[in-house]
Scaffold this active site. Structure first.
Site, short mmCIF file in Angstrom:
data_model
loop_
_atom_site.label_atom_id
_atom_site.label_comp_id
_atom_site.label_asym_id
_atom_site.label_seq_id
_atom_site.Cartn_x
_atom_site.Cartn_y
_atom_site.Cartn_z
N SER A 18 0.84 -1.19 0.00
CA SER A 18 0.00 0.00 0.00
C SER A 18 0.88 1.25 0.00
O SER A 18 2.06 1.21 0.35
CB SER A 18 -0.92 0.01 1.22
OG SER A 18 -0.17 0.24 2.41
N LYS A 92 0.13 -2.22 15.51
CA LYS A 92 -1.27 -2.55 15.76
C LYS A 92 -1.76 -3.71 14.90
O LYS A 92 -2.78 -4.32 15.21
CB LYS A 92 -2.16 -1.33 15.55
CG LYS A 92 -2.31 -0.82 14.14
CD LYS A 92 -3.15 0.44 14.11
CE LYS A 92 -3.33 0.98 12.70
NZ LYS A 92 -4.13 0.10 11.84
N ASP A 93 -1.03 -4.06 13.82
CA ASP A 93 -1.39 -5.20 12.98
C ASP A 93 -0.74 -6.50 13.45
O ASP A 93 -1.05 -7.56 12.91
CB ASP A 93 -0.97 -4.94 11.53
CG ASP A 93 -1.75 -3.81 10.88
OD1 ASP A 93 -2.90 -3.58 11.29
OD2 ASP A 93 -1.20 -3.16 9.97
N LEU A 139 -13.82 -2.65 15.09
CA LEU A 139 -14.80 -2.81 16.15
C LEU A 139 -14.45 -1.94 17.36
O LEU A 139 -15.34 -1.45 18.05
CB LEU A 139 -14.90 -4.27 16.58
CG LEU A 139 -15.50 -5.26 15.57
CD1 LEU A 139 -15.54 -6.65 16.18
CD2 LEU A 139 -16.87 -4.83 15.13
N ARG A 140 -13.16 -1.75 17.61
CA ARG A 140 -12.73 -0.90 18.73
C ARG A 140 -13.21 0.53 18.54
O ARG A 140 -13.74 1.14 19.49
CB ARG A 140 -11.19 -0.93 18.83
CG ARG A 140 -10.61 0.04 19.86
CD ARG A 140 -9.11 0.20 19.70
NE ARG A 140 -8.75 0.69 18.38
CZ ARG A 140 -8.77 1.97 18.02
NH1 ARG A 140 -9.15 2.90 18.88
NH2 ARG A 140 -8.42 2.33 16.79
N ARG A 141 -13.03 1.06 17.34
CA ARG A 141 -13.48 2.42 17.07
C ARG A 141 -15.01 2.51 17.12
O ARG A 141 -15.57 3.44 17.70
CB ARG A 141 -12.97 2.89 15.71
CG ARG A 141 -11.47 3.15 15.70
CD ARG A 141 -10.94 3.39 14.29
NE ARG A 141 -9.51 3.71 14.33
CZ ARG A 141 -8.68 3.51 13.31
NH1 ARG A 141 -9.13 2.99 12.18
NH2 ARG A 141 -7.40 3.84 13.41
N ARG A 158 -13.46 -0.58 4.06
CA ARG A 158 -12.15 -1.21 3.95
C ARG A 158 -11.34 -0.55 2.84
O ARG A 158 -11.85 0.25 2.08
CB ARG A 158 -12.31 -2.71 3.63
CG ARG A 158 -12.89 -3.56 4.75
CD ARG A 158 -11.89 -3.81 5.87
NE ARG A 158 -10.58 -4.18 5.37
CZ ARG A 158 -10.24 -5.41 4.97
NH1 ARG A 158 -11.13 -6.37 5.00
NH2 ARG A 158 -9.02 -5.66 4.55
N ARG A 164 -10.01 4.77 1.29
CA ARG A 164 -11.04 5.02 2.31
C ARG A 164 -11.42 6.51 2.35
O ARG A 164 -12.58 6.85 2.53
CB ARG A 164 -10.53 4.56 3.69
CG ARG A 164 -10.71 3.07 3.91
CD ARG A 164 -10.26 2.64 5.28
NE ARG A 164 -8.81 2.48 5.35
CZ ARG A 164 -8.13 2.30 6.48
NH1 ARG A 164 -8.76 2.27 7.64
NH2 ARG A 164 -6.83 2.15 6.45
N CYS A 251 -5.80 -8.49 16.66
CA CYS A 251 -5.68 -7.05 16.42
C CYS A 251 -6.98 -6.43 15.92
O CYS A 251 -7.05 -5.22 15.76
CB CYS A 251 -4.55 -6.78 15.43
SG CYS A 251 -4.79 -7.58 13.82
#
Length: 322
Positions: A18, A92-93, A139-141, A158, A164, A251
């Site tokens: 990316s 975080k990944d 889901l955290r956000r 996604r 995005r 994660c």
């Protein structure tokens, strides 16, 4: 490992392909070149792009794809196979347990760990109209946003950071939630409408930090990476990842953790860390939060995890993963 005609080692750096991954990998390589020259190590570097499972599956929420290490497994295998020498990940990944034979050789200085909003209009979370459509695959956000704004319509989005942002216009969202660090690394700070305070949205474990992974049995690379490691960042990430491991979390489930160094001086006895951890339900109806202080990062992570578990975090995570 590769060598040039003059015997100089070329270190092959593996990364996702990316725009953000390539940008931050380029920044890492520039720092490693500087360190290599400063210490007379004489290394050169090249990038190897690797496609991961998380990159291939773009039409499903991350939480539904299943498994841990969606963005690192293929890269770790390339490390083990000797196709690359180091790998650049967003911490975080990374799953808590790395594959046997691999290690985090360096965690450089952390960039702003907060979540941020890219909005059509407004400059704060409170500016979003009632019932606004907000895009995030986390889901955290979703959990934390719905906890403070249950009226919001939080929907999955996604793709890479640039795609995005485009969906803000093309798919009718009022706002997109992203990691501030990614926007900073891309040089897009001016596109941020608002940063979300950590007391409103506790970041993902390791958000804003990079993990530079290498083989345990590669002393030359380990020596190089040790010169790149940031001690303070490494300490707080150890605390956050300890919490992740104690909760046996991946994660992409609604676990957040944010640690800071409260005191740090030449007197190591004066060191104190503060760690806040959260676990919640995706709809935001339940949000458990605990904060503790301590001097041992791994023990602190376990202690905060235990406090969350005592309040029902294990049941929430079991239901989501089940």
């Amino acid at each position: 490992m590769e060598t040039t005609n003059n015997g100089q080692r070329t270190i092959v750096v593996g990364t996702r392909q990316s725009a953000l991954a390539l940008t931050q990998t380029g920044q890492v390589i520039e720092e490693l070149k500087r360190i290599s020259e400063k210490h007379g190590l004489g290394y050169s570097f090249e990038i190897r792009k690797i496609v991961t499972k998380g990159d291939r599956i773009l039409d499903v929420m991350l939480s539904k794809v299943g498994g841990k290490g969606l963005f690192v497994k293929e890269i770790e295998q390339a490390l083990l196979d000797g196709e690359i020498d180091i790998a650049v990940h967003c911490v975080k990944d990374m799953p808590y347990e790395l594959q046997e034979g691999l290690m985090n050789g360096a965690i450089p200085k952390r960039v702003d760990p907060r979540d941020c909003l890219i909005m059509k209009e407004g400059s704060s979370l409170n500016d979003l109209p009632k019932g606004a459509r907000v895009g995030t695959s986390s889901l955290r956000r979703s959990c934390q946003l719905k906890n403070v704004r249950p009226d919001l319509q939080v929907e999955s989005v996604r793709g890479n950071i640039d795609s995005r942002i485009r969906k803000l216009e093309t798919e009718g969202f009022d706002a997109i939630v992203l990691a501030t660090a990614g926007m900073i690394r891309m040089g897009w700070e001016d596109r941020i409408s608002a940063t979300i305070p950590v007391d409103v949205s506790v970041p993902a474990v390791g958000q804003g930090a990079l993990g530079i992974e290498c083989r345990v049995e590669d002393p030359a690379v380990r020596e190089l990476l040790s010169l790149y490691n940031d001690e303070e960042t490494s300490l707080v990430i150890r605390a956050e990842r300890s919490l992740l491991g104690a909760l046996n979390g991946g994660c992409q489930i609604p676990i957040g953790a944010y640690a800071t160094v409260r005191q740090m001086s030449t007197d190591s006895a004066a060191l104190e860390l503060e760690l806040t951890g959260i676990v919640g339900t995706p709809d935001g109806s339940v949000l458990l939060k605990e904060m503790l202080r301590g001097s041992d990062p791994e023990q602190l992570g376990r202690d905060v995890a235990a406090a969350l578990s005592a309040r029902g975090a294990d049941r929430i995570l079991a239901e989501i993963e089940g």
